[in-house]
Structure formats: C-alpha cells, structure tokens
Design an enzyme around this catalytic site. Sequence first.
Site, mmCIF file in Angstrom:
data_model
loop_
_atom_site.group_PDB
_atom_site.id
_atom_site.type_symbol
_atom_site.label_atom_id
_atom_site.label_comp_id
_atom_site.label_asym_id
_atom_site.label_seq_id
_atom_site.Cartn_x
_atom_site.Cartn_y
_atom_site.Cartn_z
ATOM 1 N N GLU A 117 -1.569 -0.940 11.478
ATOM 2 C CA GLU A 117 -2.687 -0.611 10.604
ATOM 3 C C GLU A 117 -2.574 -1.312 9.257
ATOM 4 O OE1 GLU A 117 -3.957 3.788 12.166
ATOM 5 O OE2 GLU A 117 -2.374 3.697 10.687
ATOM 6 N N CYS A 130 -3.419 -3.135 1.693
ATOM 7 C CA CYS A 130 -2.089 -2.600 2.006
ATOM 8 C C CYS A 130 -1.749 -3.042 3.422
ATOM 9 C CB CYS A 130 -2.126 -1.072 1.886
ATOM 10 S SG CYS A 130 -0.571 -0.303 2.343
ATOM 11 N N CYS A 137 9.028 1.573 11.836
ATOM 12 C CA CYS A 137 9.976 1.340 10.746
ATOM 13 C C CYS A 137 11.318 1.938 11.150
ATOM 14 C CB CYS A 137 9.473 2.009 9.467
ATOM 15 S SG CYS A 137 10.508 1.673 8.019
ATOM 16 N N CYS A 141 12.729 7.587 6.816
ATOM 17 C CA CYS A 141 12.577 8.509 5.687
ATOM 18 C C CYS A 141 12.000 9.826 6.224
ATOM 19 C CB CYS A 141 11.648 7.911 4.630
ATOM 20 S SG CYS A 141 12.275 6.357 3.968
ATOM 21 N N CYS A 144 8.106 10.621 6.055
ATOM 22 C CA CYS A 144 7.169 9.543 6.403
ATOM 23 C C CYS A 144 6.913 9.528 7.908
ATOM 24 C CB CYS A 144 7.741 8.202 5.945
ATOM 25 S SG CYS A 144 6.692 6.789 6.354
ATOM 26 N N SER A 241 11.580 2.235 -3.678
ATOM 27 C CA SER A 241 11.389 3.639 -3.313
ATOM 28 C C SER A 241 12.655 4.403 -3.649
ATOM 29 C CB SER A 241 11.080 3.747 -1.822
ATOM 30 O OG SER A 241 9.813 3.199 -1.566
ATOM 31 N N CYS A 360 -0.315 6.906 2.098
ATOM 32 C CA CYS A 360 1.096 6.517 2.221
ATOM 33 C C CYS A 360 1.808 7.362 3.257
ATOM 34 C CB CYS A 360 1.832 6.740 0.907
ATOM 35 S SG CYS A 360 1.302 5.687 -0.402
HETATM 36 N N1 SAH Z 1 9.385 0.626 3.477
HETATM 37 C C1 SAH Z 1 8.799 0.452 2.173
HETATM 38 C C2 SAH Z 1 7.282 0.635 2.182
HETATM 39 C C3 SAH Z 1 6.898 2.039 2.540
HETATM 40 S S1 SAH Z 1 5.304 2.680 2.200
HETATM 41 C C4 SAH Z 1 9.426 1.437 1.201
HETATM 42 O O1 SAH Z 1 10.081 2.360 1.637
HETATM 43 O O2 SAH Z 1 9.268 1.260 -0.001
HETATM 44 C C5 SAH Z 1 5.146 2.840 0.487
HETATM 45 C C6 SAH Z 1 5.560 4.144 -0.142
HETATM 46 O O3 SAH Z 1 4.986 5.311 0.468
HETATM 47 C C7 SAH Z 1 7.074 4.355 -0.105
HETATM 48 O O4 SAH Z 1 7.527 4.652 -1.384
HETATM 49 C C8 SAH Z 1 7.204 5.525 0.822
HETATM 50 O O5 SAH Z 1 8.389 6.226 0.620
HETATM 51 C C9 SAH Z 1 5.977 6.316 0.484
HETATM 52 N N2 SAH Z 1 5.657 7.383 1.442
HETATM 53 C C10 SAH Z 1 6.012 7.454 2.746
HETATM 54 N N3 SAH Z 1 5.566 8.598 3.301
HETATM 55 C C11 SAH Z 1 4.911 9.268 2.324
HETATM 56 C C12 SAH Z 1 4.206 10.512 2.285
HETATM 57 N N4 SAH Z 1 4.095 11.288 3.370
HETATM 58 N N5 SAH Z 1 3.654 10.881 1.124
HETATM 59 C C13 SAH Z 1 3.726 10.092 0.023
HETATM 60 N N6 SAH Z 1 4.365 8.917 0.012
HETATM 61 C C14 SAH Z 1 4.955 8.501 1.136
#
Ligand code: SAH
Length: 381
Positions: A117, A130, A137, A141, A144, A241, A360
Amino acid sequence: MIPREARSHQPPGDHTARGTVRGVGDEKPDLAELEPAELAAVVTALGAKPFHAKQIYRWLHRRGREQFGGMTDLSRSFRTRLEEACTITTPAVTSRERSSDGTQKFLFTLGDGRTIESVFIPDTPALTFCVSTQVGCAMRCGFCLTGQMGLARHLTAGEIAGQVRVLARELELQDTRFNIVLMGMGEPLHNYDATMKALRMLAAPEGLALTPKRVTLSTVGLLPAMARLSEEPWIPNLAVSLHATTDRVRHELIPTSRHLRLSDLITACRRFPLKHRDRITFEYVLLDGVNDTSADATRLAGLLRGLRAKVNLLPLNEAPGIPFSRPSDQQVDRFARSLARGGITVSVRKSRGRDIRAACGQLIVDGGPRGASAPDVLRGL
Ligand code: SAH
C-alpha cells in the site's frame, strides 16, 4: 551488463527468443529497474544513441508512460525494437480508497501477486506520498500491524520508485512539487540497496528530479545502515522511531532492537551529517501508561539535549490485535507541553485516513511468514 534485479519479473518459461538483446544477457531487461546510466547501457546495446535513454527515462518517470508505443519522440522502428527487447514492470493499482479527510490509499499488486500500500496525504501542509519499501516488515514493533505480518520480501528499486510514478500519474501531480516519506510498509534501512537506488532514480534530473529536502526516510535505527547512509552523496531527511526513553521499554516495544542501547542510537544521531538548519525528526508513538509519563517527557528532553532535533508525537492509532491504547488528548497535550518546556521543538502528528486504515502502522495487506493470511487480518479490523 544488466544487474540481476533489473531483469523482469516474468516467470521462467515466459521468455520468447525475440526478447534476447545481444550483449545484455538473455532475459528482457526491465527498464523500470534502471538508473539513467544503466538505461543508457541498454539503449547502446540495442545499437541506439545514448541520448535516447534520456527520452525514455523522461517518458517513464516524468510522464508515467509505460508503453513504448506512446513514446512519440522515438522513431517507430526503435519503439518496435524496444518492445521486442525490453519490458517495463509497473505496480498495478488494485484499489484506491478515499478518506473523508482527503487522504487516499492505493493498493498495488506486484509482479508476483504480492500486495503493498501507498498513501497520498494532501495537506501536511505539503502534498505527501507515503511509500512502502518492503512487503510486510521484520522489525515487529508491538504496536504496528505491519510489524505483526512479519516480512514477506523486500521491494525492488523499481517497485519503490514505481509507487511514486503511479501515484504522481494517477493524481495528476507530475508537474507539482510533492514530498515523499518512506513510512509505508517496511523498514527502509533493512532494504538499503533497493531503497537508495529508488531514491537515485527519483532524483535523476531527467525523471522527477526530487531533491533530498523533499524526502524523509524513517527508521527504527539500524546503526550500520545509518553509518552507510551518512556517507551517501544524496542524503534524505532522517526520521528515527524512538518510542521510548529507557532501554527496557524500547526493547519491549521494538523486540528487534534488543541489541541496541538508546545511548548508542543517540550517539549515532549526533554523528549523522546535517546540512545547514536541518534537524533529525524523532518519532515517538504515545502509548497510554507505557511511555507517556512526565518522567518520560523529562528523560526524552534530556536525551535530545544539544541535538538538532524535533519530536513528532504519534498518539497510537488503535486497532484490534494491538495490545496498547491511545492516551487521552489531554495527556498528549501535557506530554507535548512538557517537552516544549524542556526546550524541544515538538509537533503532534494528526492521524490521517483512519477510516480507510491508511494511518501509521495500519498498512497490512499481505499474509506474512507468521501465517496470518491477509483476509484473516483484515477481517479483524
Ligand atoms: N520502519 C520505519 C517506518 C515505519 S512507519 C520506522 O520504524 O521508522 C512510520 C512511523 O509510524 C514509525 O514511527 C512507526 O513506529 C509508526 N507507527 C507504527 N504503528 C503505529 C500505530 N499503530 N500508531 C501510530 N504510529 C505507528
């Protein structure tokens, strides 16, 4: 020599004899995977002048034209030759959803049937794409949904740049300036080579001519890759992050970071080269009762003291299956004010496209190695 990854996604046995280009191997080169110099090599191997490569690159990347027949400033015979000898692979738009706030989510199907996506956010205040760098991934996390899928595979450079090409065309923004954030599915520094190649492709003057200021790469902080990135001639804005102010909490939230100490991550950030007035963005997902206390705010301000930094607070986008909750707006506000009092520039990310699961951490379209099939995951939402 055409790099392996430049070859087309056609399954074995799908090649025809007429597809062979003398001198460039026996598979059709996929022009969507090539940087300008590589494209010039293919064009030369076909017996044409290198400047034709610029024309093709412009058609493909700036105009989003993927049929050789439509590249009307090339001779008819050269277009036919290209059609016989080369291919152009493009992520196919499978669906496009529009949120009530104007955000649009594009679902793409790739050459092997996998799906990813990308999201268009119209007013951040800039126009922002984006983009994903992996199918799924591997970082896992805990908050996520993409992380829960696990990693299915890396994207190729052409698949990463292809998302931008298609979005720009579909949204008719080819002649408009937009920003790109590598914050879709995946960890860009885990797919370093393809990500950097995609950025070079997007930066090429005969393509979209993207400048580093318009691109932000977001990472959990893979130190060797960050060190490599700092040596690149073309360095995007960096977003890290962070999500926690103690090793214990960070290791719990980002299990793959268990070998990494926060202090080492911050040291690496201090070393990261920043141009005049640039800053590193620290993303901090706010989880109720986990990392949102006033002690956290004080520690965070302390960790970042002296760093050219700004903090972007991300109040959790909740979803079934995510074992955390979003703090109240008052708590988010209190945390932000406390950071500001500590001398930190802080913003709160407005969550966009939640009604279409484009926010996100909500991009989850493909079954990953953990075995959760996409329909199962989607049904849960
Ligand atoms: N792998 C990269 C890009 C991830 S997406 C990274 O970790 O930085 C971008 C941001 O969205 C990251 O900071 C990630 O931690 C955050 N994110 C992921 N799940 C989320 C959620 N459920 N609510 C808010 N932010 C979230």
